[in-house]
Design an enzyme around this catalytic site. Sequence first.
Site, mmCIF file in Angstrom:
data_model
loop_
_atom_site.group_PDB
_atom_site.id
_atom_site.type_symbol
_atom_site.label_atom_id
_atom_site.label_comp_id
_atom_site.label_asym_id
_atom_site.label_seq_id
_atom_site.Cartn_x
_atom_site.Cartn_y
_atom_site.Cartn_z
ATOM 1 N N PRO A 141 -3.906 2.922 14.367
ATOM 2 C CG PRO A 141 -3.110 3.461 12.255
ATOM 3 C CD PRO A 141 -3.526 2.306 13.094
ATOM 4 N N GLY A 142 -6.186 5.715 14.767
ATOM 5 C CA GLY A 142 -7.579 6.128 14.616
ATOM 6 C C GLY A 142 -7.681 6.886 13.305
ATOM 7 N N GLY A 158 0.834 -1.207 0.000
ATOM 8 C CA GLY A 158 0.000 0.000 0.000
ATOM 9 C C GLY A 158 0.859 1.243 0.000
ATOM 10 C CB ALA A 159 4.330 1.721 -1.114
ATOM 11 C CE1 TYR A 184 -10.197 -0.790 7.807
ATOM 12 C CE2 TYR A 184 -10.814 -0.042 9.996
ATOM 13 C CZ TYR A 184 -9.953 -0.020 8.926
ATOM 14 O OH TYR A 184 -8.828 0.756 8.975
ATOM 15 N NE ARG A 193 -5.426 -1.998 -5.934
ATOM 16 C CZ ARG A 193 -6.647 -1.711 -5.512
ATOM 17 N NH1 ARG A 193 -7.665 -2.466 -5.873
ATOM 18 N NH2 ARG A 193 -6.860 -0.672 -4.726
ATOM 19 N NE ARG A 194 -3.773 3.926 -6.547
ATOM 20 C CZ ARG A 194 -4.243 4.809 -5.662
ATOM 21 N NH1 ARG A 194 -4.836 5.903 -6.078
ATOM 22 N NH2 ARG A 194 -4.093 4.600 -4.370
ATOM 23 C CB ALA A 210 -2.221 6.377 -1.447
ATOM 24 N N GLY A 211 -1.132 7.565 1.115
ATOM 25 C CA GLY A 211 -1.421 7.623 2.540
ATOM 26 C C GLY A 211 -0.338 7.125 3.488
HETATM 27 N N1 LIG Z 1 -6.774 6.511 7.276
HETATM 28 C C1 LIG Z 1 -7.300 6.064 8.402
HETATM 29 O O1 LIG Z 1 -8.120 6.761 9.049
HETATM 30 C C2 LIG Z 1 -6.885 4.712 8.933
HETATM 31 C C3 LIG Z 1 -7.133 4.434 10.281
HETATM 32 C C4 LIG Z 1 -6.753 3.205 10.796
HETATM 33 C C5 LIG Z 1 -6.110 2.280 9.990
HETATM 34 N N2 LIG Z 1 -5.899 2.559 8.674
HETATM 35 C C6 LIG Z 1 -5.253 1.533 7.854
HETATM 36 O O2 LIG Z 1 -4.104 2.059 7.237
HETATM 37 C C7 LIG Z 1 -3.815 1.298 6.067
HETATM 38 C C8 LIG Z 1 -3.475 2.256 4.937
HETATM 39 O O3 LIG Z 1 -4.623 3.046 4.644
HETATM 40 P P1 LIG Z 1 -4.522 4.597 4.277
HETATM 41 O O4 LIG Z 1 -5.270 5.334 5.302
HETATM 42 O O5 LIG Z 1 -3.131 4.977 3.977
HETATM 43 O O6 LIG Z 1 -5.425 4.594 2.952
HETATM 44 P P2 LIG Z 1 -5.083 5.054 1.439
HETATM 45 O O7 LIG Z 1 -4.481 6.408 1.442
HETATM 46 O O8 LIG Z 1 -6.351 4.845 0.684
HETATM 47 O O9 LIG Z 1 -3.981 3.992 0.975
HETATM 48 C C9 LIG Z 1 -4.317 2.641 0.814
HETATM 49 C C10 LIG Z 1 -3.186 1.907 0.120
HETATM 50 O O10 LIG Z 1 -3.533 0.503 0.033
HETATM 51 C C11 LIG Z 1 -3.320 0.079 -1.312
HETATM 52 N N3 LIG Z 1 -4.242 -0.998 -1.673
HETATM 53 C C12 LIG Z 1 -5.594 -1.012 -1.560
HETATM 54 N N4 LIG Z 1 -6.088 -2.157 -2.060
HETATM 55 C C13 LIG Z 1 -5.029 -2.884 -2.507
HETATM 56 C C14 LIG Z 1 -4.903 -4.156 -3.141
HETATM 57 N N5 LIG Z 1 -5.973 -4.906 -3.449
HETATM 58 N N6 LIG Z 1 -3.654 -4.607 -3.444
HETATM 59 C C15 LIG Z 1 -2.553 -3.844 -3.171
HETATM 60 N N7 LIG Z 1 -2.624 -2.631 -2.581
HETATM 61 C C16 LIG Z 1 -3.849 -2.160 -2.252
HETATM 62 C C17 LIG Z 1 -3.577 1.337 -2.158
HETATM 63 O O11 LIG Z 1 -2.848 1.257 -3.384
HETATM 64 P P3 LIG Z 1 -3.463 0.946 -4.834
HETATM 65 O O12 LIG Z 1 -4.855 1.513 -4.868
HETATM 66 O O13 LIG Z 1 -2.495 1.618 -5.749
HETATM 67 O O14 LIG Z 1 -3.430 -0.540 -4.940
HETATM 68 C C18 LIG Z 1 -2.944 2.411 -1.286
HETATM 69 O O15 LIG Z 1 -1.557 2.475 -1.521
HETATM 70 C C19 LIG Z 1 -5.040 0.416 5.806
HETATM 71 O O16 LIG Z 1 -4.768 -0.904 6.191
HETATM 72 C C20 LIG Z 1 -6.108 1.034 6.697
HETATM 73 O O17 LIG Z 1 -7.067 0.085 7.110
HETATM 74 C C21 LIG Z 1 -6.256 3.761 8.131
#
Ligand SMILES: NC(=O)c1ccc[n+]([C@@H]2O[C@H](COP(=O)([O-])OP(=O)(O)OC[C@H]3O[C@@H](n4cnc5c(N)ncnc54)[C@H](OP(=O)(O)O)[C@@H]3O)[C@@H](O)[C@H]2O)c1
Length: 270
Positions: free
Chosen positions: A186-187, A12-13, A156, A37-38, A15-16
């Site tokens: 994280p929250g 998931g590198a 989730y 994926r991207r 984004a975010g």
């Molecule tokens: N943001 C929050 O509030 C929050 C809070 C608690 C925990 N988290 C956790 O933090 C982690 C990262 O999330 P984020 O907040 O950084 O969200 P994000 O900005 O949407 O990033 C998500 C990343 O996951 C990748 N991804 C999604 N589906 C995928 C797949 N099928 N195969 C490979 N890569 C995939 C995306 O890349 P591609 O689309 O390019 O594949 C993207 O790089 C997640 O596990 C999420 O549950 C987030």
Amino acid sequence: MTYKNKWALVTGASAGIGATFARSYAAKGANIVLVARREERMRDLAAELEERHGVKTRIVAADLAEPDAPQRIYDALSADGIVVDILVNNAGFGLPGVYTENDWAAHRAYLELMLVSYAHMTRLFLPGMLARDYGRIIQVASLAGLVPGSAGHTLYGPSKAFLISFAQSIAAECDGTGVNSSAVCPGFTYSEFHDVNKTRGLVSQLPKHMFMEAEPVVEGAIDAVEKGRAVYVPGAWNKFTAWLARTLPRSWAEKMVTNQSKRFRKQTGH
Ligand SMILES: NC(=O)c1ccc[n+]([C@@H]2O[C@H](COP(=O)([O-])OP(=O)(O)OC[C@H]3O[C@@H](n4cnc5c(N)ncnc54)[C@H](OP(=O)(O)O)[C@@H]3O)[C@@H](O)[C@H]2O)c1
């Protein structure tokens, strides 16, 4: 802390929070394997890391909801002689709606990504770390895994609860080796997460103190895994919420979450 000549693999590198892990480990000297994926996005980030920090990068485009993706990633890196010392399992998203709103194929793919791929990646890379007496494994879980299950985004919380327990099990199994295992919880964190699951409008109404930037979440997680803390909750508000969830009688905590879920369902029309 310097990770010169070590390789950190971040899923998931693109984004975010994942991109922030990649930037932080690269700033500390590690070479970076980017997985998502991207590809285009990862190419831009890889160029940035190489230029800014003089590290090596390797991109592996993969959909981690495909059951054979972890093995393909492992094989591609082995063929290039890349040895992974730090594994950050982070890729994820939220599947909106209540449980019956999505079909089984969607739920199954969701579990494959959010749970099976994390366990599989760990199974593939852990033996090498143990053999070399060094490893750092971070599972990106969530505060949602520490509070009672809620209505909406049904799988989730359970998938994140699995990751927390899994990180503890791996930490216990690796006790006394050079491998540390942590779950970070994280929250609400600023990233693309709430745009992807289309809840941005809703969560933007929440008070700002409930949100964190990705940087302190990531810096805290890197510090926690260094210190061998199996479960790490970043931020004062999130720590308070986690404390409430384990201190209140279970029925009270469940009632609080149920009431909040009702409000969520009303606002989202589910
Ligand atoms: N943001 C929050 O509030 C929050 C809070 C608690 C925990 N988290 C956790 O933090 C982690 C990262 O999330 P984020 O907040 O950084 O969200 P994000 O900005 O949407 O990033 C998500 C990343 O996951 C990748 N991804 C999604 N589906 C995928 C797949 N099928 N195969 C490979 N890569 C995939 C995306 O890349 P591609 O689309 O390019 O594949 C993207 O790089 C997640 O596990 C999420 O549950 C987030």
